[in-house]
Structure formats: C-alpha cells, structure tokens
Design a protein around this motif. Structure first.
Motif, PDB file in Angstrom:
ATOM      1  N   CYS A 165       0.166 -16.955  11.556  1.00 48.74           N
ATOM      2  CA  CYS A 165       1.604 -16.648  11.629  1.00 48.74           C
ATOM      3  C   CYS A 165       2.072 -15.964  10.348  1.00 48.74           C
ATOM      4  O   CYS A 165       2.938 -15.088  10.387  1.00 48.74           O
ATOM      5  CB  CYS A 165       2.413 -17.918  11.899  1.00 48.74           C
ATOM      6  N   GLU A 166       1.502 -16.340   9.227  1.00 47.52           N
ATOM      7  CA  GLU A 166       1.827 -15.690   7.953  1.00 47.52           C
ATOM      8  C   GLU A 166       1.460 -14.215   7.993  1.00 47.52           C
ATOM      9  O   GLU A 166       2.269 -13.343   7.648  1.00 47.52           O
ATOM     10  CB  GLU A 166       1.081 -16.375   6.812  1.00 47.52           C
ATOM     11  N   LEU A 167       0.241 -13.932   8.418  1.00 48.81           N
ATOM     12  CA  LEU A 167      -0.222 -12.543   8.429  1.00 48.81           C
ATOM     13  C   LEU A 167       0.492 -11.697   9.473  1.00 48.81           C
ATOM     14  O   LEU A 167       0.582 -10.473   9.326  1.00 48.81           O
ATOM     15  CB  LEU A 167      -1.733 -12.510   8.664  1.00 48.81           C
ATOM     16  N   MET A 168       0.993 -12.329  10.508  1.00 52.77           N
ATOM     17  CA  MET A 168       1.726 -11.567  11.525  1.00 52.77           C
ATOM     18  C   MET A 168       2.974 -10.915  10.953  1.00 52.77           C
ATOM     19  O   MET A 168       3.468  -9.919  11.497  1.00 52.77           O
ATOM     20  CB  MET A 168       2.100 -12.477  12.699  1.00 52.77           C
ATOM     21  N   GLN A 169       3.486 -11.425   9.835  1.00 54.86           N
ATOM     22  CA  GLN A 169       4.685 -10.827   9.238  1.00 54.86           C
ATOM     23  C   GLN A 169       4.417  -9.390   8.785  1.00 54.86           C
ATOM     24  O   GLN A 169       5.348  -8.595   8.649  1.00 54.86           O
ATOM     25  CB  GLN A 169       5.178 -11.684   8.072  1.00 54.86           C
ATOM     26  N   ALA A 206       3.622  -4.227  -5.910  1.00 55.92           N
ATOM     27  CA  ALA A 206       2.264  -3.953  -6.393  1.00 55.92           C
ATOM     28  C   ALA A 206       1.572  -5.239  -6.842  1.00 55.92           C
ATOM     29  O   ALA A 206       0.380  -5.448  -6.568  1.00 55.92           O
ATOM     30  CB  ALA A 206       2.320  -2.946  -7.540  1.00 55.92           C
ATOM     31  N   GLU A 207       2.315  -6.103  -7.530  1.00 58.87           N
ATOM     32  CA  GLU A 207       1.744  -7.378  -7.958  1.00 58.87           C
ATOM     33  C   GLU A 207       1.427  -8.262  -6.755  1.00 58.87           C
ATOM     34  O   GLU A 207       0.382  -8.924  -6.709  1.00 58.87           O
ATOM     35  CB  GLU A 207       2.714  -8.095  -8.904  1.00 58.87           C
ATOM     36  N   ALA A 208       2.327  -8.267  -5.783  1.00 55.37           N
ATOM     37  CA  ALA A 208       2.107  -9.072  -4.588  1.00 55.37           C
ATOM     38  C   ALA A 208       0.910  -8.562  -3.794  1.00 55.37           C
ATOM     39  O   ALA A 208       0.141  -9.348  -3.222  1.00 55.37           O
ATOM     40  CB  ALA A 208       3.361  -9.061  -3.716  1.00 55.37           C
ATOM     41  N   GLU A 209       0.741  -7.246  -3.759  1.00 58.35           N
ATOM     42  CA  GLU A 209      -0.391  -6.681  -3.028  1.00 58.35           C
ATOM     43  C   GLU A 209      -1.722  -7.143  -3.616  1.00 58.35           C
ATOM     44  O   GLU A 209      -2.684  -7.402  -2.880  1.00 58.35           O
ATOM     45  CB  GLU A 209      -0.321  -5.156  -3.024  1.00 58.35           C
ATOM     46  N   LYS A 210      -1.791  -7.259  -4.920  1.00 59.79           N
ATOM     47  CA  LYS A 210      -3.022  -7.752  -5.554  1.00 59.79           C
ATOM     48  C   LYS A 210      -3.356  -9.161  -5.063  1.00 59.79           C
ATOM     49  O   LYS A 210      -4.502  -9.461  -4.745  1.00 59.79           O
ATOM     50  CB  LYS A 210      -2.856  -7.755  -7.080  1.00 59.79           C
ATOM     51  N   VAL A 211      -2.333 -10.009  -4.993  1.00 57.91           N
ATOM     52  CA  VAL A 211      -2.544 -11.384  -4.531  1.00 57.91           C
ATOM     53  C   VAL A 211      -2.929 -11.387  -3.057  1.00 57.91           C
ATOM     54  O   VAL A 211      -3.830 -12.129  -2.632  1.00 57.91           O
ATOM     55  CB  VAL A 211      -1.276 -12.235  -4.759  1.00 57.91           C
ATOM     56  N   LEU A 212      -2.253 -10.553  -2.276  1.00 58.91           N
ATOM     57  CA  LEU A 212      -2.520 -10.471  -0.842  1.00 58.91           C
ATOM     58  C   LEU A 212      -3.952 -10.011  -0.576  1.00 58.91           C
ATOM     59  O   LEU A 212      -4.674 -10.619   0.231  1.00 58.91           O
ATOM     60  CB  LEU A 212      -1.526  -9.527  -0.184  1.00 58.91           C
ATOM     61  N   LEU A 213      -4.394  -8.953  -1.237  1.00 60.78           N
ATOM     62  CA  LEU A 213      -5.744  -8.436  -1.019  1.00 60.78           C
ATOM     63  C   LEU A 213      -6.801  -9.426  -1.490  1.00 60.78           C
ATOM     64  O   LEU A 213      -7.844  -9.591  -0.837  1.00 60.78           O
ATOM     65  CB  LEU A 213      -5.911  -7.094  -1.733  1.00 60.78           C
ATOM     66  N   SER A 214      -6.544 -10.085  -2.602  1.00 62.17           N
ATOM     67  CA  SER A 214      -7.476 -11.122  -3.070  1.00 62.17           C
ATOM     68  C   SER A 214      -7.571 -12.257  -2.059  1.00 62.17           C
ATOM     69  O   SER A 214      -8.671 -12.769  -1.773  1.00 62.17           O
ATOM     70  CB  SER A 214      -7.004 -11.669  -4.427  1.00 62.17           C
ATOM     71  N   SER A 215      -6.435 -12.629  -1.477  1.00 61.80           N
ATOM     72  CA  SER A 215      -6.413 -13.709  -0.482  1.00 61.80           C
ATOM     73  C   SER A 215      -7.153 -13.302   0.790  1.00 61.80           C
ATOM     74  O   SER A 215      -7.882 -14.102   1.385  1.00 61.80           O
ATOM     75  CB  SER A 215      -4.968 -14.090  -0.153  1.00 61.80           C
ATOM     76  N   LEU A 216      -6.977 -12.055   1.206  1.00 63.62           N
ATOM     77  CA  LEU A 216      -7.683 -11.564   2.387  1.00 63.62           C
ATOM     78  C   LEU A 216      -9.189 -11.557   2.148  1.00 63.62           C
ATOM     79  O   LEU A 216      -9.976 -11.872   3.056  1.00 63.62           O
ATOM     80  CB  LEU A 216      -7.190 -10.168   2.748  1.00 63.62           C
ATOM     81  N   HIS A 269       2.017 -16.481  -0.829  1.00 62.85           N
ATOM     82  CA  HIS A 269       2.652 -15.882  -2.006  1.00 62.85           C
ATOM     83  C   HIS A 269       2.520 -14.365  -1.977  1.00 62.85           C
ATOM     84  O   HIS A 269       3.499 -13.629  -2.198  1.00 62.85           O
ATOM     85  CB  HIS A 269       2.005 -16.441  -3.277  1.00 62.85           C
ATOM     86  N   GLY A 270       1.322 -13.875  -1.650  1.00 61.02           N
ATOM     87  CA  GLY A 270       1.123 -12.436  -1.622  1.00 61.02           C
ATOM     88  C   GLY A 270       1.823 -11.761  -0.463  1.00 61.02           C
ATOM     89  O   GLY A 270       2.497 -10.737  -0.637  1.00 61.02           O
ATOM     90  N   ALA A 271       1.684 -12.330   0.736  1.00 60.85           N
ATOM     91  CA  ALA A 271       2.247 -11.687   1.928  1.00 60.85           C
ATOM     92  C   ALA A 271       3.769 -11.657   1.902  1.00 60.85           C
ATOM     93  O   ALA A 271       4.390 -10.627   2.191  1.00 60.85           O
ATOM     94  CB  ALA A 271       1.752 -12.414   3.184  1.00 60.85           C
ATOM     95  N   VAL A 272       4.386 -12.783   1.578  1.00 63.44           N
ATOM     96  CA  VAL A 272       5.853 -12.855   1.551  1.00 63.44           C
ATOM     97  C   VAL A 272       6.431 -11.836   0.572  1.00 63.44           C
ATOM     98  O   VAL A 272       7.335 -11.062   0.912  1.00 63.44           O
ATOM     99  CB  VAL A 272       6.315 -14.277   1.173  1.00 63.44           C
ATOM    100  N   ASN A 273       5.924 -11.835  -0.627  1.00 64.44           N
ATOM    101  CA  ASN A 273       6.506 -10.975  -1.653  1.00 64.44           C
ATOM    102  C   ASN A 273       6.220  -9.501  -1.396  1.00 64.44           C
ATOM    103  O   ASN A 273       7.039  -8.631  -1.740  1.00 64.44           O
ATOM    104  CB  ASN A 273       6.006 -11.399  -3.032  1.00 64.44           C
ATOM    105  N   TYR A 274       5.091  -9.203  -0.778  1.00 65.66           N
ATOM    106  CA  TYR A 274       4.810  -7.806  -0.452  1.00 65.66           C
ATOM    107  C   TYR A 274       5.770  -7.301   0.627  1.00 65.66           C
ATOM    108  O   TYR A 274       6.353  -6.220   0.491  1.00 65.66           O
ATOM    109  CB  TYR A 274       3.361  -7.637   0.005  1.00 65.66           C
ATOM    110  N   VAL A 275       5.939  -8.077   1.683  1.00 64.89           N
ATOM    111  CA  VAL A 275       6.806  -7.646   2.787  1.00 64.89           C
ATOM    112  C   VAL A 275       8.261  -7.533   2.328  1.00 64.89           C
ATOM    113  O   VAL A 275       8.956  -6.570   2.660  1.00 64.89           O
ATOM    114  CB  VAL A 275       6.671  -8.608   3.980  1.00 64.89           C
ATOM    115  N   ILE A 276       8.737  -8.499   1.558  1.00 58.64           N
ATOM    116  CA  ILE A 276      10.125  -8.450   1.086  1.00 58.64           C
ATOM    117  C   ILE A 276      10.360  -7.226   0.203  1.00 58.64           C
ATOM    118  O   ILE A 276      11.381  -6.537   0.330  1.00 58.64           O
ATOM    119  CB  ILE A 276      10.487  -9.740   0.321  1.00 58.64           C
ATOM    120  N   ASN A 277       9.403  -6.922  -0.667  1.00 60.36           N
ATOM    121  CA  ASN A 277       9.617  -5.866  -1.641  1.00 60.36           C
ATOM    122  C   ASN A 277       9.234  -4.475  -1.146  1.00 60.36           C
ATOM    123  O   ASN A 277       9.449  -3.487  -1.862  1.00 60.36           O
ATOM    124  CB  ASN A 277       8.864  -6.192  -2.931  1.00 60.36           C
TER     125      ASN A 277
END
Length: 253
Positions: free
Chosen positions: A177-181, A137-147, A112-120
């Motif tokens: 593969c997700e993070l490779m995006q 910005a919202e996606a980055e919060k999810v991405l960093l929390s997930s990392l 959820h975090g990675a996809v939306n960050y890269v798209i936006n």
C-alpha cells in the motif's frame, strides 16, 4: 457481552488507512468506515481528537477500546477476530517476530523515502505546500535504498511474498500500500524508480491479486487522483502556467 461493531477512521488517500481497510474487507470483519478527510482538516476536529489525540489516520474504536498506528491496528485485528488465516500474523513466535522486524524497518526506511518523495514532487501543492526538489532528492536516495533492500533481502526467499512467504502477511499489505502511492507520479518517473526492481514489481502484483477485489476498491481514489495529476501536468505543459497551491482535493499521507 458482545463487543460493539468495529469503527475504522480512515482517509483512503492515506496508505496505512488503505491497508487496514483492505485487511478488514478481505477477512470479512464487519466495520463502519468513518471518513476523516485530512485535506479538510477533519483530523484536527475535537471529535477525532477524542479517538486519536495524535491526529493521524487510521484509528479504530472497538467497543471501549481505541487504537491508532496502522501496524498496531493490523496486529490487533489479526489477533482479536476469529477466523483470520494464520499467514497474516502467524502464531509461530519466530515468524511473528520476523514480520514485526519488517514493520519496524518500514517506518524509517521505505515509508520515509516514499512519503517524502511523493509529497515533494507531486502532492505538495494539493496540500498547500511548495514542492521541494532538494528534499525530493534526499527522499529518493532513501526510497531507492529501501527498494534495493526489498529486492535483495526481504524478498529473497522461496515464496512470492516477504520473508519467503507463500501467502501475504500484514507486512506485505502495509508495504505494498505504501508503494502504491507512487501511482500519482508522472508515469516515466514511476517507471524510472520501480522498473529496475523486478521482484518488487512482481510482489506488488501478487499482493494485489491475493487481496482483490478489495485492493482495487480501496485504491480507486488513488487512480482518480493520478488522472487529475496527469491532466494538470498536461495543462501546465500546454500553457506554461504553474500548478495552483490551493489546498484541497487530497489528504496528507
């Protein structure tokens, strides 16, 4: 009666597609790759709708059996084909359940975090969509929390892989593969996001090494896209013009 050869419907710009393709290649599963170019809306065609009415890649056809959703596909492949090493999807019920828990967590967190960050931040214009800094910005919060969860929990074990494993599972392949995006991001932005997570970076490289040369083969399209985006950023910096919103060139993730 022998079942017909496996067909894998995929777009290599899609992270889940790459995971399924790498798994098949690495494990010597004979298959036909049917390319579904989402940037050209092939996923909406009547032919593909018969395979997957949800219009998503990847999908497989194995004889008369159709299946979509990449995690379900990986589980099926690991279970249906002989000779697949046990570490991919262990027969041990407890280990299998743990892998399932990672896969379930992935969809609503890391993906959820990675996809939306890269798209936006990058891919939006290539898909005919405007960039959205607020959504990024919202996606980055999810991405960093997930990392952070990956670094401190899922990779907190004796082995190099998820759940303390010493060899990769289908969960490792799917999540890496997700993070490779993130490769398509500006290099400084990618480093800013990933560099604090040393275990994550090592795990990405370990999974790449464990599944090469197939990992690199399936990610070549991403490296080419990265180069194009770098050239576009350089052009914008030099001319001051905005990127084109024209569709095409890259598929939806």
């Amino acid at each position: 009666m022998m079942m017909r050869k496996l067909k894998v419907y995929a777009d290599r710009m899609s992270q889940p597609s790459r995971a399924v393709l790498i798994f098949c290649r690495f494990n010597g599963i004979a298959f036909d790759e049917i390319k579904v170019d989402i940037s050209k809306r092939h996923h909406l065609s009547p032919q593909f709708t018969e395979v997957n009415p949800m219009h998503k890649v990847p999908a497989i056809v194995h004889g008369t059996f159709n299946l979509f959703e990449s995690h379900a596909i990986l589980v099926y492949l690991a279970s249906a084909f002989p000779g697949i090493a046990d570490h991919w999807y262990p027969t041990d019920l407890f280990k299998r359940a743990k892998i399932n828990s990672v896969l379930d967590w992935h969809h609503s967190n890391l993906r959820h975090g990675a996809v939306n960050y890269v798209i936006n931040t990058v891919l939006g214009p290539a898909l005919g969509r405007p960039l959205n800094p607020k959504a990024a910005a919202e996606a980055e919060k999810v991405l960093l929390s997930s990392l952070s969860k990956l670094e401190d929990f899922w990779l907190n074990g004796d082995g190099r892989f998820l759940l303390g494993g010493f060899q990769p599972s289908i969960a490792d392949l799917s999540l890496v593969c997700e993070l490779m995006q993130l490769e398509v991001l500006d290099e400084k932005d990618r480093d800013r996001i990933l560099s604090p997570y040393k275990k994550v970076l090592r795990w990405i490289e370990d999974t790449r090494t464990a599944t090469n040369p197939h990992f690199e083969e399936m990610h070549n399209i991403l490296y080419r896209a990265k180069k194009k985006f770098q050239q576009e950023r350089s052009r914008v910096a030099e001319t001051g013009t905005e990127p084109s919103n024209k569709k095409g060139g890259h598929s939806r993730m």
